[in-house]
Design an enzyme around this catalytic site. Structure first.
Site, PDB file in Angstrom:
ATOM      1  N   GLU A  74       0.815  -1.219   0.000  1.00  0.00           N
ATOM      2  CA  GLU A  74       0.000   0.000   0.000  1.00  0.00           C
ATOM      3  C   GLU A  74       0.851   1.273   0.000  1.00  0.00           C
ATOM      4  O   GLU A  74       0.375   2.337   0.402  1.00  0.00           O
ATOM      5  CB  GLU A  74      -0.920   0.007   1.221  1.00  0.00           C
ATOM      6  CG  GLU A  74      -1.801  -1.215   1.343  1.00  0.00           C
ATOM      7  CD  GLU A  74      -2.998  -1.194   0.408  1.00  0.00           C
ATOM      8  OE1 GLU A  74      -2.943  -0.477  -0.615  1.00  0.00           O
ATOM      9  OE2 GLU A  74      -3.978  -1.879   0.697  1.00  0.00           O
ATOM     10  N   HIS A  93      -3.478   3.063   8.098  1.00  0.00           N
ATOM     11  CA  HIS A  93      -4.476   2.451   7.208  1.00  0.00           C
ATOM     12  C   HIS A  93      -5.046   1.230   7.907  1.00  0.00           C
ATOM     13  O   HIS A  93      -4.293   0.348   8.334  1.00  0.00           O
ATOM     14  CB  HIS A  93      -3.835   2.053   5.878  1.00  0.00           C
ATOM     15  CG  HIS A  93      -4.670   1.096   5.077  1.00  0.00           C
ATOM     16  ND1 HIS A  93      -5.983   1.354   4.755  1.00  0.00           N
ATOM     17  CD2 HIS A  93      -4.376  -0.119   4.538  1.00  0.00           C
ATOM     18  CE1 HIS A  93      -6.463   0.332   4.045  1.00  0.00           C
ATOM     19  NE2 HIS A  93      -5.504  -0.569   3.909  1.00  0.00           N
ATOM     20  N   TYR A 117     -16.023  15.348  18.543  1.00  0.00           N
ATOM     21  CA  TYR A 117     -14.706  14.721  18.395  1.00  0.00           C
ATOM     22  C   TYR A 117     -14.467  14.251  16.965  1.00  0.00           C
ATOM     23  O   TYR A 117     -13.338  14.268  16.478  1.00  0.00           O
ATOM     24  CB  TYR A 117     -14.568  13.577  19.401  1.00  0.00           C
ATOM     25  CG  TYR A 117     -14.703  14.102  20.805  1.00  0.00           C
ATOM     26  CD1 TYR A 117     -13.633  14.754  21.429  1.00  0.00           C
ATOM     27  CD2 TYR A 117     -15.918  14.027  21.472  1.00  0.00           C
ATOM     28  CE1 TYR A 117     -13.766  15.287  22.692  1.00  0.00           C
ATOM     29  CE2 TYR A 117     -16.058  14.572  22.742  1.00  0.00           C
ATOM     30  CZ  TYR A 117     -14.983  15.199  23.353  1.00  0.00           C
ATOM     31  OH  TYR A 117     -15.118  15.745  24.591  1.00  0.00           O
ATOM     32  N   HIS A 158     -12.947  -1.301   1.108  1.00  0.00           N
ATOM     33  CA  HIS A 158     -11.569  -1.549   1.559  1.00  0.00           C
ATOM     34  C   HIS A 158     -11.352  -1.161   3.020  1.00  0.00           C
ATOM     35  O   HIS A 158     -10.965  -1.996   3.824  1.00  0.00           O
ATOM     36  CB  HIS A 158     -10.607  -0.782   0.635  1.00  0.00           C
ATOM     37  CG  HIS A 158      -9.167  -1.112   0.826  1.00  0.00           C
ATOM     38  ND1 HIS A 158      -8.216  -0.861  -0.134  1.00  0.00           N
ATOM     39  CD2 HIS A 158      -8.487  -1.655   1.869  1.00  0.00           C
ATOM     40  CE1 HIS A 158      -7.025  -1.247   0.292  1.00  0.00           C
ATOM     41  NE2 HIS A 158      -7.167  -1.725   1.517  1.00  0.00           N
TER      42      HIS A 158
END
Length: 205
Positions: A74, A93, A117, A158
């Protein structure tokens, strides 16, 4: 103890924390941090729960692998987020459950700003980019464009990628994104009260 040694320890410890609490499973997810000569990154096919601080990948400023085991596939995704957010010092990730589930929904307009938040850690909204095969070079432009809107990006089908001014900040924001996706699922079909535009502006001001 050098700064790089401390960063290696922090990657290992925070990676293990994410793994132990279910924010990543198996060999899913990866982490990178800036160092003076380039970047430290978790290796390909490594588990965030079983990292060795002395066995991390080292890449130079041109993203060339120069030491340690082979980096995560990645790399393109991390490179894109650093390009989009030059102030970022770390990127996380994850394939966390609720964000990944959210990334598989058709026609979603984005996770609403339900809590302060969410806004303080992730900005006004978190954009979603189209699906790309993991590691595909073609994703770079879309992630750069999305990353310029805020520190968090949802990757269709993903997971997520989140940048921070420190690794701890990136981890905190990634966790906040997961919890916000969980809230969105829990409240689905019910009348909600997202923060108003003026409330969001006040938090970002």
């Amino acid at each position: 103890m050098t700064d790089e040694h401390l960063l290696r320890q922090q990657i290992t410890e925070l990676g293990a924390s994410l793994f132990q609490r279910g924010f990543s499973v198996g060999s899913a997810g990866n982490i990178s941090v800036r160092i003076p000569e380039g970047y430290l990154m978790t290796p390909t096919n490594s588990s965030l729960g079983r990292l060795d601080p002395q066995s991390l990948s080292v890449l130079n400023e041109d993203w060339e692998h120069v030491d340690g085991p082979r980096p995560s596939k990645e790399v393109v995704m991390h490179r894109a987020m650093y390009e989009a957010r030059p102030e970022a010092q770390a990127i996380v990730h994850l394939h966390s459950t609720y964000v990944t589930a959210y990334s598989c929904l058709a026609g979603e307009e984005g996770i609403p700003p339900l809590t302060p938040y969410f806004v303080m850690r992730l900005g006004r909204d978190v954009p979603t980019v189209p699906y790309y095969r993991p590691g595909a070079a073609e994703m770079l432009d879309d992630i750069v464009a999305a990353g310029r809107r805020g520190p968090g990006v949802i990757l269709s089908n993903h997971g997520s990628i989140v940048a921070g001014s420190t690794l701890e900040d990136a981890v905190n924001a990634a966790e906040e994104l997961e919890v916000s996706a969980q809230l969105a699922f829990l409240l689905e079909g019910r009348a909600t009260r997202p923060l108003t535009e003026s409330q969001v502006a006040d938090l970002l001001g």
